[in-house]
Design an enzyme around this catalytic site. Sequence first.
Site, PDB file in Angstrom:
ATOM      1  N   GLY A 134      56.143 -53.975 -29.854  1.00 27.97           N
ATOM      2  CA  GLY A 134      55.150 -53.640 -30.721  1.00 27.97           C
ATOM      3  C   GLY A 134      53.951 -53.755 -30.438  1.00 27.97           C
ATOM      4  N   SER A 135      53.699 -53.483 -29.137  1.00 24.30           N
ATOM      5  CA  SER A 135      52.262 -53.207 -29.024  1.00 24.30           C
ATOM      6  C   SER A 135      51.478 -52.445 -29.773  1.00 24.30           C
ATOM      7  CB  SER A 135      51.910 -53.494 -27.035  1.00 24.30           C
ATOM      8  OG  SER A 135      52.602 -51.940 -26.580  1.00 24.30           O
ATOM      9  N   ASN A 136      52.149 -51.124 -29.010  1.00 23.98           N
ATOM     10  CA  ASN A 136      51.128 -50.097 -30.640  1.00 23.98           C
ATOM     11  C   ASN A 136      50.846 -50.309 -31.635  1.00 23.98           C
ATOM     12  OD1 ASN A 136      50.655 -47.921 -28.925  1.00 23.98           O
ATOM     13  ND2 ASN A 136      52.930 -48.245 -28.005  1.00 23.98           N
ATOM     14  N   LEU A 207      64.040 -46.024 -32.279  1.00 26.30           N
ATOM     15  CA  LEU A 207      64.726 -45.718 -31.503  1.00 26.30           C
ATOM     16  C   LEU A 207      65.317 -44.689 -32.487  1.00 26.30           C
ATOM     17  CD1 LEU A 207      64.803 -47.729 -28.321  1.00 26.30           C
ATOM     18  CD2 LEU A 207      63.799 -45.409 -28.821  1.00 26.30           C
ATOM     19  N   SER A 258      51.968 -38.028 -25.722  1.00 29.09           N
ATOM     20  CA  SER A 258      52.251 -36.923 -26.710  1.00 29.09           C
ATOM     21  C   SER A 258      52.359 -37.380 -27.990  1.00 29.09           C
ATOM     22  CB  SER A 258      53.484 -35.846 -26.670  1.00 29.09           C
ATOM     23  OG  SER A 258      53.346 -35.476 -25.535  1.00 29.09           O
ATOM     24  N   ASP A 267      61.636 -36.798 -30.802  1.00 23.10           N
ATOM     25  CA  ASP A 267      60.836 -35.976 -29.871  1.00 23.10           C
ATOM     26  C   ASP A 267      60.426 -34.220 -29.922  1.00 23.10           C
ATOM     27  OD1 ASP A 267      60.647 -38.467 -29.050  1.00 23.10           O
ATOM     28  OD2 ASP A 267      61.724 -38.176 -26.949  1.00 23.10           O
ATOM     29  N   GLU A 296      48.258 -44.735 -25.088  1.00 20.63           N
ATOM     30  CA  GLU A 296      49.105 -45.007 -26.078  1.00 20.63           C
ATOM     31  C   GLU A 296      48.048 -45.907 -26.868  1.00 20.63           C
ATOM     32  OE1 GLU A 296      52.916 -44.624 -25.232  1.00 20.63           O
ATOM     33  OE2 GLU A 296      53.027 -46.734 -25.453  1.00 20.63           O
TER      34      GLU A 296
HETATM   35  C1  GRF Z   1      55.836 -46.871 -26.400  1.00 19.45           C
HETATM   36  O1  GRF Z   1      55.350 -46.519 -25.430  1.00 19.45           O
HETATM   37  C2  GRF Z   1      55.791 -45.435 -27.346  1.00 19.45           C
HETATM   38  O2  GRF Z   1      55.391 -44.537 -26.197  1.00 19.45           O
HETATM   39  C3  GRF Z   1      57.120 -44.835 -27.406  1.00 19.45           C
HETATM   40  O3  GRF Z   1      57.855 -46.098 -27.855  1.00 19.45           O
HETATM   41  C4  GRF Z   1      56.989 -47.632 -26.435  1.00 19.45           C
HETATM   42  C5  GRF Z   1      56.626 -49.051 -27.835  1.00 19.45           C
HETATM   43  O4  GRF Z   1      56.047 -49.276 -26.754  1.00 19.45           O
HETATM   44  N1  GRF Z   1      57.482 -44.557 -28.652  1.00 19.45           N
HETATM   45  P1  GRF Z   1      55.190 -51.020 -27.996  1.00 19.45           P
HETATM   46  O5  GRF Z   1      56.705 -51.370 -28.228  1.00 19.45           O
HETATM   47  O6  GRF Z   1      54.744 -50.363 -28.333  1.00 19.45           O
HETATM   48  O7  GRF Z   1      54.762 -51.847 -26.475  1.00 19.45           O
END
Ligand code: GRF
Length: 310
Positions: A134-136, A207, A258, A267, A296
Amino acid sequence: MLVGRMALGGSFSNPLSNKPAFSSDFCRMFAYLKKKWKVSWPQFALIFSTFALGGSLCAKLGSGLLQLILDEQNWVYWILYVPLITLLWPICVLGISIPLGQFRFFQNYLLRMWKRISGKPVVTRVAIFASGTGSNAETIIRHFKGQKAVEIALIVSNKPGAGVLQIAAAHHIPTWIIDRNTFLNGNGYVDELMAEKIDFIVLAGFLWKLPSALIEAFPRKIVNIHPALLPKYGGKGMYGMHVHKAVLAAGERETGISIHYVDEHYDHGATIFQEKCEIAAEDTPETISKKVQQLEHKHYPAVIEKLLKA
Ligand code: GRF
């Protein structure tokens, strides 16, 4: 580098054309509305028809009802006509939208109108779907913290132990753990998301492929980020380190991120934004992953904000 625009802003002006100016003005207005509503041309045609049919039905019903109680079209008629039409219009439009398959669009449209009329601040409620650390999700949550127009209202995950759930808890954001069968073979949690008044969905490391019901309920309102330069290195099984290993094995000299709209394929939806980074001779999948993650975190929240403001 913005490789895609948020929608087609097609220009219809043709200096060689002798057609009257108003026809190109209409075309421009249609293109503007299509872009604003983020719909395809066939759906635009259905929405337009709903407005036209709903409006006519409303006018007919209104005058029909008034003729039942009044003998002539005097000033009382017109005083009653305006509020009656105002009340009947949303009902007629919603009614017509059902057979034309546009109920969800009009439900959202009328809700937004009501919010504006009632003076309530318009807040876009965003759900983040994530299955990983969940870093994003965290950078997005932090980015929008304190912004009145956007609320990260919900975190949806399919993994009970996912790190993103702790992040959600730390930021006091409600979470859902969803069930595979209900998601893929049921309604895709569309009714539940609607009940939560979710306007926009962000995938950040989620996923599962999304079911059609969910994509249709949120047209051009679901985005994903992929850790490579699509269309290369995308598709089933291309996630996390698998992507970076494949990029390295192919001898690529650059990779990147992307951000794209989501459709029924992995994708695959239209690209909104891409950014590149170089691959050095000494890079490993791990170091590439770090470079890509930096991109990202730098761009995903900003691109989402831009989309929400469009
Ligand atoms: C990221 O690399 C994103 O591009 C992909 O899944 C990953 C999620 O990473 N869709 P995080 O859990 O947000 O660290």
